[in-house]
Design a protein around this motif. Structure first.
Motif, short mmCIF file in Angstrom:
data_model
loop_
_atom_site.label_atom_id
_atom_site.label_comp_id
_atom_site.label_asym_id
_atom_site.label_seq_id
_atom_site.Cartn_x
_atom_site.Cartn_y
_atom_site.Cartn_z
N UNK A 177 0.84 -1.21 0.00
CA UNK A 177 0.00 0.00 0.00
C UNK A 177 0.87 1.25 0.00
N UNK A 178 1.93 1.26 0.78
CA UNK A 178 2.82 2.42 0.81
C UNK A 178 3.51 2.61 -0.53
N UNK A 179 3.88 1.52 -1.19
CA UNK A 179 4.47 1.60 -2.53
C UNK A 179 3.46 2.21 -3.51
N UNK A 185 3.06 5.91 -2.90
CA UNK A 185 4.20 6.66 -3.42
C UNK A 185 4.08 6.84 -4.93
N UNK A 186 3.69 5.78 -5.63
CA UNK A 186 3.52 5.87 -7.08
C UNK A 186 2.42 6.87 -7.44
N UNK A 187 1.34 6.86 -6.67
CA UNK A 187 0.25 7.79 -6.95
C UNK A 187 0.70 9.23 -6.75
N UNK A 188 1.46 9.47 -5.70
CA UNK A 188 1.93 10.83 -5.42
C UNK A 188 2.90 11.27 -6.51
N UNK A 189 3.80 10.40 -6.90
CA UNK A 189 4.77 10.71 -7.95
C UNK A 189 4.05 10.99 -9.26
N UNK A 190 3.10 10.15 -9.61
CA UNK A 190 2.35 10.34 -10.86
C UNK A 190 1.56 11.63 -10.83
N UNK A 191 0.94 11.92 -9.70
CA UNK A 191 0.16 13.15 -9.58
C UNK A 191 1.04 14.37 -9.75
N UNK A 192 2.24 14.33 -9.16
CA UNK A 192 3.16 15.46 -9.28
C UNK A 192 3.54 15.69 -10.73
#
Length: 76
Positions: A55-57, A60-67
């Protein structure tokens, strides 16, 4: 490994750790107050450590993609 389950029959559709009734938000509430992953796992033994780490991975991917999406669409 499926980590998140959303089912109207379980907790009214609140996202939970797959195979449990433990809301995903509970993990983030623990972390926000400074408690450790191990404390969370001790309090919710139906959740597996692998589920938390995955879930943490994903988060992190969602945050990176959103950025990346936001930075591509910001007008300066």
């Amino acid at each position: 490994m499926k980590v998140i389950n959303i089912d109207r029959e379980i907790m009214g559709g609140t996202p939970v750790f797959n195979g449990t009734r433990v809301p995903i938000k509970s993990l983030f509430d623990y972390l926000e107050t400074g408690e450790s992953i191990q404390e969370f796992l001790n309090d919710f033994p139906s959740v597996q450590k692998q589920q938390v780490l995955r879930l943490l991975e994903l988060s992190q991917k969602m945050i990176t993609s959103s950025s990346e999406i936001l930075s591509e669409n910001i007008v300066e």
